[in-house]
Design an enzyme around this catalytic site. Structure first.
Site, PDB file in Angstrom:
ATOM      1  CE  LYS A   1       0.098  -2.165   5.994  1.00 55.90           C
ATOM      2  NZ  LYS A   1       0.612  -0.978   6.661  1.00 55.90           N
TER       3      LYS A   1
ATOM      4  CG  HIS B   1       9.042   4.474   0.838  1.00 53.94           C
ATOM      5  ND1 HIS B   1       7.859   3.989   0.355  1.00 53.94           N
ATOM      6  CD2 HIS B   1       9.886   3.418   0.871  1.00 53.94           C
ATOM      7  CE1 HIS B   1       7.980   2.691   0.118  1.00 53.94           C
ATOM      8  NE2 HIS B   1       9.208   2.324   0.428  1.00 53.94           N
TER       9      HIS B   1
ATOM     10  CB  THR C   1       3.625  -2.518  -0.949  1.00 51.36           C
ATOM     11  OG1 THR C   1       4.414  -1.372  -1.231  1.00 51.36           O
ATOM     12  CG2 THR C   1       3.932  -3.009   0.447  1.00 51.36           C
TER      13      THR C   1
ATOM     14  CG  ASP D   1       3.552  -3.037   4.432  1.00 52.77           C
ATOM     15  OD1 ASP D   1       3.717  -2.406   5.484  1.00 52.77           O
ATOM     16  OD2 ASP D   1       2.863  -2.623   3.490  1.00 52.77           O
TER      17      ASP D   1
ATOM     18  CE  LYS E   1       8.184  -0.789   0.829  1.00 53.39           C
ATOM     19  NZ  LYS E   1       7.252  -1.247   1.864  1.00 53.39           N
TER      20      LYS E   1
ATOM     21  CB  SER F   1       5.127   4.111  -2.220  1.00 55.25           C
ATOM     22  OG  SER F   1       4.437   3.331  -1.292  1.00 55.25           O
TER      23      SER F   1
ATOM     24  CG  HIS G   1       9.093   1.844   4.555  1.00 54.22           C
ATOM     25  ND1 HIS G   1       8.550   2.487   5.646  1.00 54.22           N
ATOM     26  CD2 HIS G   1       8.098   1.742   3.646  1.00 54.22           C
ATOM     27  CE1 HIS G   1       7.271   2.747   5.398  1.00 54.22           C
ATOM     28  NE2 HIS G   1       6.981   2.315   4.194  1.00 54.22           N
ATOM     29  NE  ARG G   2       8.174   8.978   3.576  1.00 51.12           N
ATOM     30  CZ  ARG G   2       7.780  10.188   3.212  1.00 51.12           C
ATOM     31  NH1 ARG G   2       8.532  11.238   3.474  1.00 51.12           N
ATOM     32  NH2 ARG G   2       6.629  10.368   2.579  1.00 51.12           N
TER      33      ARG G   2
ATOM     34  CE  LYS H   1      -0.024  -2.230   0.729  1.00 48.48           C
ATOM     35  NZ  LYS H   1       0.517  -1.561   1.903  1.00 48.48           N
TER      36      LYS H   1
END
Length: 468
Positions: free
Chosen positions: A168, A318, A164, A194, A192, A370, A285-286, A166
């Site tokens: 972000k 995720h 991910t 964010d 990815k 993650s 993504h959750r 960063k």
């Protein structure tokens, strides 16, 4: 005289049916019910069945215009929770006709709608759902699934690596693209967005998409490997979300991303259909899941949200790490990881799986580990998640003392070392640290990463544990 008896009657007279034999087409639910003091468990379980299907608080004459026996939910079994004084697992069966085909939204509106605010209950949690094949067949499910994804990416026999980007929030599109390029160039398969990167004043979505696509093509040309960046298409309206996905497709990138709980199941299913029709992979993504699933006695367990996502559609989701900074007990996590990947899962209460689940022909979803993980975790992650997973190191890549590309190199070397050791028959759980140390002898990047993170651990007990 009126043809029916008006007034309030106990739910259990209608909705508690311990003699009921469940049908193959029923949707079955396991609820953890904490009744208010003085409310017997049968009444509480029946109340849940009633309020989440055909019931209301009083008898109504229009009940006579339909067949309640055909349409009502039924509480068919109740068992006390071991180690808890006043908690019960109540099993409820719902006739399939109560639900609209192909709509996770409708399924949840019924099963976990009003009933969670019900006064006779102190707390209520949906622990698991058994979705019958007849209902599953009305869903498209994941746009592509595990095998198709491997074929698209031409990557086999190992977990995939992600990162991910960063910080972000706050980077300009050009600097963001630069970080993407460095990570992919160093050896990662994916980078990815964010979950909260959508289209903000400091970086509008179109600029980000363009610079990330440029980074992708450059890294592919230099490494000879297929690369991806999860472009987050989540937006304020469904129309805007699809517009972003269309632009991603026009750029020729392999994958887009969606925040499925904040975006909603209706939007998610629309995007999944678009992705299948247009050859895009879909990363899920959750964000917001812990609001719903973290408390042990109230809410919805993540395994239910995971099942719902497999029905709605997503190729990655995720799913916790077991070893990093975010919640997740090993057995429970592995339970829903299997629910995401496998075609058929046997009931296994030791892993929190309340029902046998047959997914028939629905493709599988790749679990993504993650959150607070780094090179020292690599043996454990390879052992726990196996090949069909994405291991995502955000800070564990970008926090490398020499920069992003060396951070990516360190992770790729550690992963290849773990896969090689496993294939040679070594025990990753027992020899993990040794394997990483050996590999770091011939990779300066890995040695530097090992030095930085050798003491970092996130040691807190999980909140949501199995009942002992």
């Amino acid at each position: 005289s009126v043809g029916f008896k008006a007034g309030v009657k106990e739910y259990k007279l209608t909705y508690y049916t311990p003699e009921y034999e469940t049908k193959d087409t029923d949707i079955l639910a396991a609820f953890r019910v904490t009744p208010q003091p003085g409310v017997p468990p049968e009444e509480a379980g029946a109340a849940v069945a009633a309020e989440s299907s055909t019931g209301t608080w009083t008898t109504v004459w229009t009940d006579g215009l339909t067949s309640l026996d055909r349409y009502k939910g039924r509480c068919y079994h109740i068992e006390p929770v071991p180690g808890e004084a006043d908690q019960y697992i109540c099993y409820v069966a719902y006739p399939l006709d109560l639900f609209e085909e192909g709509s996770v939204t409708n399924m949840f509106t019924s099963i976990v709608g009003n009933v969670f605010g019900f006064k006779a209950l102190r707390a209520l949690r949906l622990e698991d759902l058994r979705i019958p094949p007849a209902y599953i067949k009305t869903f498209q499910g994941p746009p592509h699934g595990i095998q198709v994804e491997r074929d698209k990416l031409n990557k086999y026999g190992r977990p995939l690596l992600g990162c991910t980007i960063k910080p972000k929030l706050g980077l300009s599109a050009k600097n963001y693209g630069r970080a993407v390029y460095e990570c992919l160039r160093g050896g990662l398969d994916f980078t990815k967005d964010d979950e909260n990167v959508n289209s903000q004043p400091f970086m509008r979505w179109r600029d980000r998409f363009l610079f990330c696509a440029e980074a992708l093509y450059k890294a592919q040309a230099e490494t000879g490997e297929i690369k991806g960046h999860y472009l987050n298409a989540t937006a304020g309206t469904c129309e805007e979300m699809i517009k972003r996905a269309v632009f991603a497709r026009e750029l020729g990138v392999p994958i887009v991303m969606h925040d499925y709980l904040t975006g909603g199941f209706t939007a998610n299913t629309s995007l999944a259909h678009y992705c299948r029709d247009n050859g895009l992979l879909l990363h899920i993504h959750r964000a917001m899941h812990a609001v719903i699933d973290r408390q042990k006695n109230h809410g919805i367990h993540f395994r239910v949200l995971a099942k719902a996502l497999r029905m709605s559609g997503g190729d990655h989701i995720h799913s916790g790490t077991v070893v990093g900074k975010l919640e997740g007990e090993r057995d429970i996590t592995l339970g829903f990881v299997d629910l995401l990947r496998d075609d058929f899962i046997e009931k296994d209460r030791s892993r929190g799986i309340y029902f046998t689940q047959d997914w028939v022909s629905l493709p599988g979803v790749i679990p993504v580990a993650s959150g607070g993980i780094h090179v020292w975790h690599m043996p454990a992650l390879t052992e726990i998640f196996g090949d069909d997973s994405v291991l995502q190191f955000g800070g564990g890549t970008l926090g490398h003392p020499w920069g992003n590309a060396p951070g990516a190199v360190a992770n790729r070397v550690a992963l290849e070392a773990c896969v090689k050791a496993r294939n040679e028959g070594r025990d990753l759980a027992a020899e993990g640290n040794t394997i990483i140390r050996e590999a770091s002898k011939w990779s300066l990047e890995l040695a530097a990463a090992c030095e930085v993170w050798k003491e970092i651990k996130f040691e807190f007990a999980a909140v949501d544990t199995l009942d002992r």
